[in-house]
Write a protein that holds these residues in place. Structure first.
Motif, PDB file in Angstrom:
ATOM      1  N   ASP A 120     -30.893 -31.138  91.356  1.00  0.00           N
ATOM      2  CA  ASP A 120     -29.651 -31.400  90.634  1.00  0.00           C
ATOM      3  C   ASP A 120     -28.625 -32.000  91.588  1.00  0.00           C
ATOM      4  O   ASP A 120     -28.290 -31.402  92.609  1.00  0.00           O
ATOM      5  CB  ASP A 120     -29.116 -30.095  90.035  1.00  0.00           C
TER       6      ASP A 120
ATOM      7  N   ASP B 203     -25.643 -33.497  90.263  1.00  0.00           N
ATOM      8  CA  ASP B 203     -24.424 -33.772  89.503  1.00  0.00           C
ATOM      9  C   ASP B 203     -23.156 -33.449  90.286  1.00  0.00           C
ATOM     10  O   ASP B 203     -22.114 -34.075  90.058  1.00  0.00           O
ATOM     11  CB  ASP B 203     -24.432 -32.966  88.195  1.00  0.00           C
ATOM     12  N   ASP B 204     -23.225 -32.464  91.175  1.00  0.00           N
ATOM     13  CA  ASP B 204     -22.027 -32.066  91.908  1.00  0.00           C
ATOM     14  C   ASP B 204     -21.920 -32.758  93.262  1.00  0.00           C
ATOM     15  O   ASP B 204     -21.061 -32.405  94.078  1.00  0.00           O
ATOM     16  CB  ASP B 204     -22.011 -30.553  92.107  1.00  0.00           C
TER      17      ASP B 204
ATOM     18  N   HIS C 207     -31.397 -35.700  90.367  1.00  0.00           N
ATOM     19  CA  HIS C 207     -31.162 -35.774  88.924  1.00  0.00           C
ATOM     20  C   HIS C 207     -29.671 -35.832  88.640  1.00  0.00           C
ATOM     21  O   HIS C 207     -28.887 -35.015  89.144  1.00  0.00           O
ATOM     22  CB  HIS C 207     -31.757 -34.554  88.218  1.00  0.00           C
ATOM     23  N   PHE C 208     -29.272 -36.818  87.844  1.00  0.00           N
ATOM     24  CA  PHE C 208     -27.888 -36.962  87.396  1.00  0.00           C
ATOM     25  C   PHE C 208     -27.886 -36.908  85.867  1.00  0.00           C
ATOM     26  O   PHE C 208     -28.573 -37.705  85.208  1.00  0.00           O
ATOM     27  CB  PHE C 208     -27.300 -38.291  87.865  1.00  0.00           C
ATOM     28  N   SER C 209     -27.126 -35.977  85.305  1.00  0.00           N
ATOM     29  CA  SER C 209     -27.096 -35.832  83.846  1.00  0.00           C
ATOM     30  C   SER C 209     -25.922 -36.560  83.206  1.00  0.00           C
ATOM     31  O   SER C 209     -25.836 -36.643  81.980  1.00  0.00           O
ATOM     32  CB  SER C 209     -27.029 -34.346  83.468  1.00  0.00           C
TER      33      SER C 209
ATOM     34  N   ARG D   7     -32.837 -41.606  84.425  1.00  0.00           N
ATOM     35  CA  ARG D   7     -33.724 -40.481  84.145  1.00  0.00           C
ATOM     36  C   ARG D   7     -34.971 -40.870  83.333  1.00  0.00           C
ATOM     37  O   ARG D   7     -36.074 -40.402  83.653  1.00  0.00           O
ATOM     38  CB  ARG D   7     -32.952 -39.354  83.440  1.00  0.00           C
TER      39      ARG D   7
ATOM     40  N   ARG E  95     -29.000 -33.233 100.434  1.00  0.00           N
ATOM     41  CA  ARG E  95     -29.460 -32.373  99.348  1.00  0.00           C
ATOM     42  C   ARG E  95     -30.977 -32.526  99.158  1.00  0.00           C
ATOM     43  O   ARG E  95     -31.698 -31.531  99.005  1.00  0.00           O
ATOM     44  CB  ARG E  95     -28.708 -32.737  98.070  1.00  0.00           C
TER      45      ARG E  95
END
Length: 605
Positions: free
Chosen positions: A281, A283-284, A248-250, A258, A313
């Protein structure tokens, strides 16, 4: 990673298997009157690995038998009553190596590093590694002198004392259908039914007791997950769990995926409500995170190590839930789409008017110019090295400018390249990619192009599973390779046969997608964050081969250009390969530990 090791003690073969991988089900050992087989991975069925191993032993254990290799993801050592056989499945996801001197094999292992010496490296391997952009190794060469790779679909026969008897490829070449008309072959509907059956069978044989499916919201991964869900719902995949794994990338470009991901998850769970979504997640996460670990600790240089942080991940999340297999949509782009190299076949056979007509249709459907299409699919396959030299002259104002798939990157020293056969390596690689009939070579080369299998293999002991790719199944490839272009190609609608095959399952927003957001943002973010570290890695490298091979400052300049967005996917792949090689050489001295307890494999036991 030493999943198994075969050696000779007092002239008799002795086999070691990794205890932890045996407990995880990644290594299976079976015996019969024909002999003993140790299989890493699975043959025939991921769910019943013991039966698959027995089937492989029974089929190949009889003297004079030459059966086609079963599908699967495996490497196997078979100690029969009168000979020893080493083999890998045609897709070659699980590695297998042997060390040889004077016609006698000294040891066999799934780890090249454990068989070779860090002080005896083969520079020819590095020249072949640095040409092309394949994610998977596909030649006999390894980094270590005297260590050889068992090729995909190959059977190596040894005497019981290790004497080499022969090496045989048992691949089934794809049969490419005529490019002229669908009148002599299946129509679109018939072709869709054939692909649906082949893909469904490919998914079914790869499902375990706890199957994870990577879901991105694209046509390919969603198709695989939907078929897995349907098989479970119908009881045809056997009892088991289904995990829907996604990153998931916000923010950034990938956040636009998404909505499609949500649609895919909802539709899959409609068929199998018990399917468990696992949204990780990311994002990082950026490319090149912990690069020295991912690239340096691999068994051999890993060209796609830069993308390992994202896949690691996802792997770790699936492992926490106890998954025993992870299915992806990798390989669908070249396999399930129309074959553009049929244009080369038309030109090669003198049908220039037909070639021009179809090239115009291809250009209109792909929003490219006619000249670009002809250059990519007719001229480039016919004269790959000459075409790249011309492009380099036209666009060569920077280090990355004009750098194609086969020509020498400017940071590779010309003296090293001449001394160790870089030009010859480029010729061989171009023949592998294009061959005399590019429309056929496409299907074999695609198997090695895009999947992150070296990362999967490196992580297998801690994760307990391997990646598996239904679109690269031999039956799926055979189905698509024999379809005529008139059936597979529809301007503006890529993968037309796949979309037709999945029309009753794919949600309309996903079925209608023509493009998907690439991972360019992840790559750019990684270079912004780690560009200086990569430059420091190159400048501080101490392995003598690095300075002998590379002009380090030119390599650093290439990193700076890539960070600014100069170049394209081809030149970036070449840069990524070189950076991974630097990291690998720097950590070469770290060796694998012992494999496990020895298992007697006296013939006939």
């Amino acid at each position: 990673m030493d999943a198994l090791r075969l050696e000779w003690v007092g002239g008799a073969p002795r086999l070691r298997t990794a205890d932890a991988m045996v407990r995880q089900g990644l290594v299976t050992t079976v015996s019969s009157p024909s002999g003993t087989a140790a299989v890493v991975g699975w043959a025939g069925s991921a769910r019943d690995r013991a039966a698959g191993a027995r089937g492989l032993l029974d089929a190949m254990g009889q003297r004079g038998a030459a059966p086609l290799l079963p599908p699967g993801d495996y490497a196997a050592v078979l100690v029969c009553r009168d000979r020893i056989l080493l083999t890998r499945d045609e897709q070659a996801r699980v590695p297998l190596f042997f060390s040889e001197s004077d016609g006698r094999v000294n040891a066999v292992s799934t780890s090249a590093r454990s068989l070779g010496s860090a002080t005896e490296l083969d520079p020819r391997y590095f020249c072949r590694y640095l040409t092309g952009n394949m994610a998977q190794p596909h030649t006999d060469l390894t980094p270590f002198t005297g260590v050889h790779r068992v090729l995909g679909g190959e059977v190596v026969e040894l005497s019981l004392t290790g004497r080499m008897r022969g090496r045989t490829l048992r691949r089934v070449p794809p049969v490419t259908g005529p490019a002229a008309s669908a009148a002599d072959g299946p129509r679109r509907g018939e072709a869709a039914q054939e692909l649906r059956l082949a893909l469904e069978n490919a998914v079914g044989r790869r499902m375990g007791t706890a199957t994870a499916c990577h879901v991105s919201g694209g046509t390919d991964s969603t198709s695989v997950a939907l078929l897995a869900a349907r098989l479970l719902a119908a009881g045809r995949g056997g009892p088991g769990e289904l995990v829907l794994l996604a990153g998931h990338f916000s923010h950034g470009e990938l956040a636009a995926e998404r909505p499609y991901l949500d649609i895919a998850m909802e539709e899959i769970r409609r068929h199998t409500p018990a399917a468990r979504p696992l949204i990780v997640d990311a994002d990082d996460v950026a490319d090149f995170d912990d690069f020295q670990h991912h690239a340096g600790d691999a068994d051999e240089p890993h060209a796609h190590a830069f993308r390992a942080p994202f896949w690691s991940r996802l792997h770790a999340a699936a492992a926490e839930l106890g998954c025993d297999t992870l299915l992806t949509g990798c390989g669908a782009d070249p396999i399930a789409d129309a074959n553009p190299f049929h244009l080369h076949m038309l030109a090669r056979t003198g049908r220039f008017r037909r070639m021009t007509q179809q090239a115009r249709a291809w250009a209109a459907g792909s929003e490219r110019g006619l000249r670009d299409v002809v250059r990519a699919y007719v001229v480039q396959p016919a004269l790959p090295l000459a075409a790249e030299r011309i492009t380099a002259l036209a666009r060569g104002g920077t280090v990355l400018g004009g750098l194609g798939t086969f020509n020498r990157p400017r940071w590779l020293r010309s003296g090293f390249a001449r001394a160790h056969g870089y030009r010859e390596a480029g010729v061989e690689e171009s023949r592998f990619v294009y061959g005399r009939r590019p429309e056929q070579s496409l299907y074999h080369a695609a198997n090695y192009a895009a999947a992150p299998d070296l990362l999967s293999w490196h992580r297998a002991p801690r994760d307990g599973f391997l990646l598996s790719h239904p679109f690269l199944d031999p039956d799926v490839i055979a189905t698509m390779s024999r379809l005529p272009a008139a059936v597979t190609f529809e301007p503006g609608r890529p993968k037309a046969v796949l979309r037709a095959a999945m029309a009753d399952l794919l949600p309309a927003p996903i079925s209608g997608r023509a493009v998907k957001v690439p991972f360019d943002d992840l790559y750019a973010r990684g270079l912004r964050a780690h560009g200086d570290e990569l430059i420091d890695l190159c400048r501080s490298a101490r392995h003598p081969l690095i300075s002998e091979m590379f002009d380090v400052e030119t390599l650093c300049q290439a990193v700076r250009e890539a960070r600014l967005g100069t170049g394209d996917s081809y030149s970036w792949d070449r840069l990524n390969s070189s950076l991974a090689l630097v990291a690998w050489l720097e950590r070469l001295e770290q060796r694998s530990g012992p494999t496990g307890a020895a298992l007697s494999v006296t013939a006939g036991s």
